[in-house]
Design an enzyme around this catalytic site. Structure first.
Site, short mmCIF file in Angstrom:
data_model
loop_
_atom_site.label_atom_id
_atom_site.label_comp_id
_atom_site.label_asym_id
_atom_site.label_seq_id
_atom_site.Cartn_x
_atom_site.Cartn_y
_atom_site.Cartn_z
N GLU A 154 -2.00 5.25 6.77
CA GLU A 154 -2.49 5.53 5.42
C GLU A 154 -3.07 4.26 4.80
OE1 GLU A 154 -0.16 8.08 2.90
OE2 GLU A 154 -1.23 7.44 1.09
N GLU A 181 -1.14 -1.46 2.25
CA GLU A 181 -1.28 -1.52 0.78
C GLU A 181 -1.05 -2.97 0.34
OE1 GLU A 181 -1.88 0.75 -2.08
OE2 GLU A 181 -1.92 -1.33 -2.73
N ASP A 191 -9.90 3.35 -4.54
CA ASP A 191 -10.58 2.86 -5.74
C ASP A 191 -12.05 3.32 -5.67
OD1 ASP A 191 -8.28 1.46 -6.68
OD2 ASP A 191 -8.68 -0.09 -5.18
N ASP A 243 -4.96 -5.63 3.64
CA ASP A 243 -6.14 -4.81 3.89
C ASP A 243 -5.95 -3.93 5.12
OD1 ASP A 243 -8.70 -3.85 4.36
OD2 ASP A 243 -9.68 -5.80 4.10
N THR A 301 -0.80 13.12 -4.63
CA THR A 301 -0.30 11.76 -4.82
C THR A 301 -0.16 11.50 -6.32
OG1 THR A 301 -2.51 10.88 -4.95
CG2 THR A 301 -1.52 10.98 -2.75
N ASP A 311 -10.90 11.95 -7.12
CA ASP A 311 -11.05 12.72 -8.35
C ASP A 311 -12.22 12.17 -9.17
OD1 ASP A 311 -8.61 10.66 -8.56
OD2 ASP A 311 -9.67 10.67 -10.48
C1 LIG Z 1 -6.42 4.25 -6.84
S1 LIG Z 1 -5.07 3.69 -5.89
C2 LIG Z 1 -4.48 5.20 -5.11
C3 LIG Z 1 -3.07 5.08 -4.61
C4 LIG Z 1 -2.52 6.31 -3.88
N1 LIG Z 1 -3.23 6.55 -2.63
C5 LIG Z 1 -2.55 7.54 -4.75
O1 LIG Z 1 -3.37 8.43 -4.48
O2 LIG Z 1 -1.74 7.62 -5.68
C6 LIG Z 1 -5.89 2.89 -4.54
C7 LIG Z 1 -4.98 1.97 -3.75
O3 LIG Z 1 -5.67 1.46 -2.63
C8 LIG Z 1 -5.25 0.12 -2.43
N2 LIG Z 1 -6.30 -0.54 -1.62
C9 LIG Z 1 -7.53 -0.93 -2.05
N3 LIG Z 1 -8.23 -1.46 -1.03
C10 LIG Z 1 -7.42 -1.40 0.07
C11 LIG Z 1 -7.57 -1.80 1.43
N4 LIG Z 1 -8.71 -2.37 1.87
N5 LIG Z 1 -6.53 -1.60 2.28
C12 LIG Z 1 -5.39 -1.03 1.83
N6 LIG Z 1 -5.20 -0.62 0.57
C13 LIG Z 1 -6.20 -0.80 -0.30
C14 LIG Z 1 -5.07 -0.43 -3.82
O4 LIG Z 1 -4.20 -1.54 -3.86
C15 LIG Z 1 -4.50 0.78 -4.56
O5 LIG Z 1 -3.09 0.78 -4.55
#
Ligand SMILES: C[S@@+](CC[C@H](N)C(=O)[O-])C[C@H]1O[C@@H](n2cnc3c(N)ncnc32)[C@H](O)[C@@H]1O
Length: 234
Positions: A65, A90, A139, A117, A213, A175
């Site tokens: 994930e 994460e 994001d 990452d 989520t 979304d």
């Molecule tokens: C908008 S949040 C969504 C979190 C979760 N998936 C949810 O739906 O509730 C996006 C997450 O992706 C993480 N993220 C961003 N770029 C990433 C990357 N290259 N590798 C892993 N995680 C990443 C951010 O730290 C953030 O916690």
């Protein structure tokens, strides 16, 4: 949605820029203990090739994930499929602590964590070693000048494609309408992924094996649509 753009970017293991929050509010004592004691045991090795033996000590299917947030979806999937090894990626410390609390509460032994990452892990995994990749509410980076930061772009998709086994699942949720359009356009260009939807309603369907989520719940509470796209690696 987070406004991740307010945080300074940091370099990843491979020298890429990773945007977004690393840390939020101060950790509570339980979270501090989990990060100090449990994370080192579950952490993905910092270097070298990765496969199910190096991660879990025995051959098994793997799933990953990207950006698991607080980890509730990853924990749900790991509890549902104990024979599969799950790798959560994460960079957000408070999120990692959230996943670790689910792992402890549910007694999960099939989870490994990379606090950073996802690309750093995807690129080190043996080719075709994953049965599933989840990218839920990444994001959206809605401004056009930030579009290159979106995870759904050629370089990350090549890494997902390489690591997924033929027939492997790639699930993307969003979304954000601007991001949805971007995902549809980028995925449409690819010959290595097939969209499984048969009718328009498929992308709004609620599935037993796909719980909302935190970000999906927040979006629905605001009356926003949540789109779920499911692809198969050809
Ligand atoms: C908008 S949040 C969504 C979190 C979760 N998936 C949810 O739906 O509730 C996006 C997450 O992706 C993480 N993220 C961003 N770029 C990433 C990357 N290259 N590798 C892993 N995680 C990443 C951010 O730290 C953030 O916690």
């Amino acid at each position: 949605m987070t406004d991740a753009s307010t945080d300074a970017p940091s370099a990843t293991a491979r020298g890429r820029r990773l945007h977004g929050r690393r840390k939020g509010h101060a950790l509570k004592p339980r979270a501090e203990r989990l990060v100090a004691e449990v994370l080192p045991r579950l952490a993905v090795p910092a270097e070298g090739p990765l496969d199910s033996v190096s991660l879990f000590g025995a051959p098994r299917p793997l799933a990953l994930e990207v950006g698991f947030g607080k980890g509730e979806h990853l924990a749900f999937q790991a509890a549902r499929a104990p024979e599969v090894g799950f790798i959560g990626c994460e960079p957000y410390l408070n999120g990692v602590a959230g996943l670790l609390s689910h792992v402890e509460d549910r007694g999960l032994s099939n989870v490994r964590v990379h606090m950073g990452d996802a690309l750093d892990v995807l690129e080190r995994l043996a080719p075709a070693s994953l049965v599933a990749v989840y990218l839920l509410h990444p994001d959206p980076w809605p401004k056009a000048r930030h579009a290159k930061r979106r995870f759904v772009n050629p370089e990350p998709l090549d890494a997902v494609s390489r690591a997924l086994a033929p027939g492997g699942l790639f699930r993307v949720a969003t979304d954000h309408p601007v991001h949805l359009r971007h995902v549809l356009i980028e995925m449409q260009k690819r010959r290595d992924f097939l969209w499984t939807a048969e009718q328009p309603e498929d992308w709004e369907a609620v599935k037993d094996d796909w719980p909302d989520t935190r970000f999906a719940r927040k979006a629905r509470a605001l009356g926003h649509a949540v789109w779920r796209l499911e692809y198969r690696r050809t």
